[in-house]
Design an enzyme around this catalytic site. Sequence first.
Site, PDB file in Angstrom:
ATOM      1  N   CYS A 228      38.260  43.468  35.026  1.00  0.00           N
ATOM      2  CA  CYS A 228      37.153  43.641  35.962  1.00  0.00           C
ATOM      3  C   CYS A 228      36.625  42.238  36.214  1.00  0.00           C
ATOM      4  CB  CYS A 228      36.074  44.518  35.323  1.00  0.00           C
ATOM      5  SG  CYS A 228      34.495  44.482  36.202  1.00  0.00           S
TER       6      CYS A 228
ATOM      7  N   CYS B  49      37.739  42.531  43.384  1.00  0.00           N
ATOM      8  CA  CYS B  49      37.251  43.636  42.566  1.00  0.00           C
ATOM      9  C   CYS B  49      38.447  44.528  42.231  1.00  0.00           C
ATOM     10  CB  CYS B  49      36.211  44.410  43.377  1.00  0.00           C
ATOM     11  SG  CYS B  49      35.630  45.921  42.587  1.00  0.00           S
TER      12      CYS B  49
HETATM   13  N1  DGL Z   1      34.009  43.593  39.536  1.00  0.00           N
HETATM   14  C1  DGL Z   1      34.425  44.966  39.689  1.00  0.00           C
HETATM   15  C2  DGL Z   1      35.871  45.121  39.208  1.00  0.00           C
HETATM   16  O1  DGL Z   1      36.595  44.145  39.180  1.00  0.00           O
HETATM   17  C3  DGL Z   1      33.378  45.822  39.057  1.00  0.00           C
HETATM   18  C4  DGL Z   1      33.480  47.233  39.395  1.00  0.00           C
HETATM   19  C5  DGL Z   1      32.190  47.996  39.327  1.00  0.00           C
HETATM   20  O2  DGL Z   1      31.325  47.758  40.152  1.00  0.00           O
HETATM   21  O3  DGL Z   1      32.100  48.902  38.490  1.00  0.00           O
HETATM   22  O4  DGL Z   1      36.326  46.186  38.884  1.00  0.00           O
END
Ligand code: DGL
Length: 281
Positions: free
Chosen positions: A187, A74
Site C-alpha cells: 500500500c 494506489c
Molecule cells: N495508498 C492506498 C494503496 O496503495 C491506500 C488504500 C486505502 O485508501 O485504503 O492501497
Amino acid sequence: MSPDAPIGIFDSGVGGLSVLRHIRAQLPHEHLMYFADSGFAPYGAKPEQLVVERVLAIGDFFVRHGAKAIVVACNTATVAAIAVLRERYPAMPIVGVEPGLKPAAAASRSNTVGVLATEVTLGGKKFLLLRDQIAQSTGARFLLQHCHGLVDQIELGELDSDATTSLLRRYIEPLLAQGADTLVLGCTHYPLVQAAIERVIAGSSSRPVTLIDTGEAVARHLARLLAASGIARTTSDVPARLDGYTSASATALSSAFSALLGLDPPTHAVLADPAGAMLTG
Ligand code: DGL
C-alpha cells in the site's frame, strides 16, 4: 499530446506521495498534478464499485486539466479499477502500482514473505492470480496481512504515535514469528511509516528483514513509457510545476507535502457533486 502537458498522479489520500517522490527524482523536468482523494479515504475497506467511480472521476478530472499520462499511485485503486480506466482512455499511458511479490520472492532467504496491504488489494482477483503464479514459479510462501486502520493513522499524520506503533506491532509481529524475512509494503501509504516499521522489526526480530517498496520501479516504468511515446519533457527552460488537489482540505494537503516531502506546492480543494462521482474543480 505535448511533452509540456502534466502527468496526473493520484491516491486515496497522501500515500501516493511515496510514489511522487520517486517520480520527481527520476523525471525532474515533468509538470505534475497530485490528487489526494482524502475526502473518500480509505479506499481499502470500501465497496469496489465506489473505488471504480472515484478512479473514473479523478481520471476525467486529469483529462480535463490536459494530462498526458496518469499514475494510479494506489495498489487498491489499481486492483479495483485500472482496467476500467484504461478502457475509458485507451490512448493514454496509464501506470499502476502492484505489491512487489516478485522482487520479494527473490530477496527472501527463508522463502517466507509477509504482504502488508488493504483488504481490497489482498482480495482482488488480479492480486491472487499474481500470488499463485509467483508462489508456483519460486516456491515462496506468501503470508497476507491486511492492515485495517493503518491508512487512517497515516492520513491523520500519525507517523510515529503509540497508536500507530501498536497497530504495526499487531500486524507485523505474527508475520515475523511465522518466519517472514521479507515484507512487501503493498500500500503506497506504508513507505511513509517505514521508520516506525523498522523500529517494530528491530524490537522483535534478530534477523535482518528486507522491505519491498515498488515506488522506484513505478517511476522507472513511467519514464520508459513517456520516452517510448515521445512525450517525455526533457527541457528545463521553464521550471517544472507541481500542483496539489484534494477532495478534502487544501491546508491538510499542504501540511502533508511539507511534513512528508519538505515541499510547498500550491494546493487546491476540488468539489465533488453530492453523489461524490463528478469533480467540479
Ligand atoms: N495508498 C492506498 C494503496 O496503495 C491506500 C488504500 C486505502 O485508501 O485504503 O492501497
